[in-house]
Design an enzyme around this catalytic site. Structure first.
Site, PDB file in Angstrom:
ATOM      1  N   ARG A  66      -9.797 -70.456   8.166  1.00 22.14           N
ATOM      2  CA  ARG A  66     -10.065 -71.755   7.558  1.00 22.14           C
ATOM      3  C   ARG A  66     -10.317 -72.820   8.614  1.00 22.14           C
ATOM      4  NH1 ARG A  66      -5.865 -73.751   6.158  1.00 22.14           N
ATOM      5  NH2 ARG A  66      -6.712 -75.450   4.938  1.00 22.14           N
ATOM      6  N   LYS A 213      -8.309 -70.348  -0.816  1.00 18.82           N
ATOM      7  CA  LYS A 213      -7.293 -71.357  -0.533  1.00 18.82           C
ATOM      8  C   LYS A 213      -7.657 -72.721  -1.096  1.00 18.82           C
ATOM      9  CE  LYS A 213      -4.323 -68.770   1.599  1.00 18.82           C
ATOM     10  NZ  LYS A 213      -3.063 -68.405   0.909  1.00 18.82           N
ATOM     11  N   SER A 250       3.909 -66.195   8.304  1.00 22.30           N
ATOM     12  CA  SER A 250       3.394 -64.974   8.911  1.00 22.30           C
ATOM     13  C   SER A 250       4.411 -64.373   9.882  1.00 22.30           C
ATOM     14  CB  SER A 250       2.092 -65.280   9.663  1.00 22.30           C
ATOM     15  OG  SER A 250       1.572 -64.133  10.279  1.00 22.30           O
ATOM     16  N   LYS A 254       7.153 -60.828   4.612  1.00 19.94           N
ATOM     17  CA  LYS A 254       6.970 -61.139   3.188  1.00 19.94           C
ATOM     18  C   LYS A 254       6.220 -60.018   2.453  1.00 19.94           C
ATOM     19  CE  LYS A 254       4.210 -64.620   2.324  1.00 19.94           C
ATOM     20  NZ  LYS A 254       2.987 -64.222   1.590  1.00 19.94           N
ATOM     21  N   ASP A 269       0.629 -63.383  -2.903  1.00 23.09           N
ATOM     22  CA  ASP A 269       0.362 -64.617  -2.160  1.00 23.09           C
ATOM     23  C   ASP A 269       0.553 -65.923  -2.925  1.00 23.09           C
ATOM     24  OD1 ASP A 269      -0.425 -65.651   0.403  1.00 23.09           O
ATOM     25  OD2 ASP A 269      -2.363 -66.160  -0.432  1.00 23.09           O
ATOM     26  N   ARG A 332      -9.676 -59.110   7.835  1.00 20.94           N
ATOM     27  CA  ARG A 332      -9.146 -59.176   6.471  1.00 20.94           C
ATOM     28  C   ARG A 332      -9.838 -58.170   5.556  1.00 20.94           C
ATOM     29  NH1 ARG A 332      -4.904 -62.879   4.790  1.00 20.94           N
ATOM     30  NH2 ARG A 332      -4.692 -64.394   6.467  1.00 20.94           N
TER      31      ARG A 332
END
Length: 544
Positions: A66, A213, A250, A254, A269, A332
């Site tokens: 991003r 996002k 991060s 999680k 998420d 990703r």
């Protein structure tokens, strides 16, 4: 309209100001999108590449994450007093944009969208029909539509037939605003949001995560205004229907801990919490793939097959090379939720969570492996969003460094963090949810001296939380922080539960305790610009 588009209603772009120069491909199937992505005449970053996994890989150029410094929200009567605007110290990414700047951004975006073919995808953000947002993504890029189809909830044929968007994303990666300086913008790149017009314009960046996002940020505005929780967290549910939320930055574990063979994953998420329970915002997962292997992350590895979309993963021949960092560490994959076997079906939602787990990787070795939090402490630790970066993992780091992100997702918060904390506390109180701080970091000393908590230890702690035995344990208070530390946990050496006992150098621990407490107090001060934040500061470390 082409044959590929006939399954859906043709969107009326003339009304929105777009006059397409080519064909509008609306709500294509995965197979149709794949055909478009792999066409040899696709130029530059439009081009997808086939792999021996069946997934398509695409490359996003200079932006492999991003562009947070190029995020803008239009400041108007709706947003002026409700948005958590960026300041020099508060950690918000929400930069104001005036109407003239928005018109300029929208103009170059629509010009680009009018040049050729368009891909349109109609989707839902949220699995609860009462609180979901109907989203239309309009893009010049076939794989951009594929990414959106992977990530959000796909409507039924009946829902598509009467689909009306609540929000529209105009995605034009080749659009740039050359006159950006005239509007006080940092660069010609933009991810701009107009909450009154209910639309987004994205230009100058090909990174797919801007779509995902950006919509999360909008859910983070509209849901809290209705008293609905909107959280950056993963969630799962046990056999008896006991759901749980996992918060963590991060490196805290999680994804690993929420992906539990004994429990079904709700999502990895983004989730909401309303009067019916927990619901996923998404219809897919967006997972990191760096160093991915079948042994390290078997669920993700197996999910990379046809219909999955890889981003910035280099190829060796036709095989993805997950160890190759030449383009980015942030490689990703996006894939639909049904690529995971152990998932809540048919709709990724569950009842009210019994347990809220805040994960931290404390590289200083100060925090206990687990502590029970009361309601006020839960809101405090949620707002502080603490973990620590480990020395040696980033250039210039010579010792552990504290990292704080409001609500474990500060970059995506649209209203003041204390409102998210208030809603979390109210939901916990209403439904009797318990909150826990779980440290997956170091014990017996900080990084380089102590030892990192093993996954086996953390799993034993999580299991004790879920089966209820930990809540009935005997607890002792932790100095300064006031945390409740259990004196015994099944499957865990009691000697490490109180972190001070695990250190051979008690004076060094005490010094570290005071230092970390000071970091907490200093960071939390940025949220004390309203009465709620001032009151909540008392739930944190109390320095003399």
């Amino acid at each position: 309209m082409t044959e590929a588009s006939r399954s859906a209603t043709q969107p009326s772009f003339s009304v929105q100001g777009i006059q397409p120069g080519g064909t509008v491909f609306a709500n294509l199937s995965f197979d149709e999108l794949r055909e478009h992505e792999l066409r040899p005449d696709q130029p530059g970053h439009h081009q997808g590449h086939d792999t021996d996994t069946g997934a398509v890989v695409v490359y996003t150029g200079r932006f492999t994450g991003r562009s947070s410094k190029d995020k803008y929200l239009v400041e108007d009567d709706l947003t002026r007093d409700s948005v958590w605007w960026k300041s020099d110290t508060n950690g918000s990414d929400n930069q104001p944009m005036d109407a003239a700047a928005w018109d300029a951004v929208k103009g170059v975006t629509f010009d680009e969208l009018s040049r050729g073919d368009l891909y349109v995808m109609d989707l839902f953000c949220g699995t609860n029909p009462e609180t979901r947002m109907a989203v239309r993504v309009v893009t010049t890029v076939a794989w951009g539509a594929h990414f959106a189809k992977n990530m959000f909830v796909r409507p039924t044929a009946a829902e598509l037939a009467q689909f009306e968007p609540d929000w529209t994303v105009f995605h034009a990666p080749e659009a740039e605003l050359a006159t950006h300086a005239d509007y006080g913008m940092r660069s010609p790149v933009f991810a701009a949001f107009n909450l009154s017009e209910r639309s987004t314009c994205v230009g100058g960046t090909w990174y797919g995560g801007e779509i995902k996002k950006g919509l999360f940020s909008m859910m983070n505005y509209f849901l809290p205004m209705q008293g609905v929780g909107s959280f950056h967290c993963s969630a799962n549910v046990g056999e008896r229907g006991d759901s749980a939320l996992f918060f963590g930055l991060s490196g805290t574990g999680k994804t690993t801990l929420s992906t539990d063979p004994k429990r079904e994953l709700i999502g990895d998420d983004e989730h909401g919490w309303d009067n019916q329970g927990v619901f996923n915002f998404e219809g897919g997962c967006y997972a990191k793939t760096i160093d991915l292997s079948a042994d390290s992350e078997p669920e993700i590895f197996a999910a990379i097959r046809r219909n999955a979309l890889l981003e910035n993963v280099p190829l060796k021949g036709a095989s993805p090379d997950y160890s190759d960092r030449s383009l980015t560490e942030n490689t990703r994959v996006s894939y639909p939720l049904d690529h995971i076997d152990n998932i809540v079906k048919p709709v990724s939602r569950a009842g009210h969570p019994e347990n809220i787990i805040f994960l931290t990787c404390d590289a200083f070795g100060i925090l206990p492996p687990v502590a029970r939090l009361d309601e006020e402490q839960a809101k405090y630790y949620y707002l502080n969003g603490y973990t620590a970066k480990v020395a040696g993992t980033e250039l210039g780091l010579t010792e552990p460094t504290a990292a704080f992100s409001a609500c474990f997702g500060g970059a995506f918060l649209t209203v003041h963090p204390t409102l998210y904390g208030k809603i979390l506390g109210e939901k916990m109180a209403e439904h009797g949810s318990r909150a826990w701080l779980v440290n997956t970091g170091w014990s017996g000393g900080g990084y380089g001296v102590g030892k990192r908590m093993s996954l086996k230890i953390t799993r034993a702690i999580i299991d004790s939380i879920f089966d209820g035995t930990l809540n009935n344990a005997t607890f002792e208070a932790m100095p300064l922080f006031g945390l409740s530390i259990p004196t015994a946990v099944q499957g865990v050496d009691s000697a490490i539960l109180n972190p001070r006992n695990a250190w051979s150098d008690k004076d060094a621990y005490d010094a570290g305790l005071n230092k970390l407490a000071g970091m907490f107090v200093k960071n939390f001060s940025k949220y004390t610009d309203n009465d709620a934040g001032v009151a909540l500061a008392k739930a944190g470390p109390l320095l003399g």
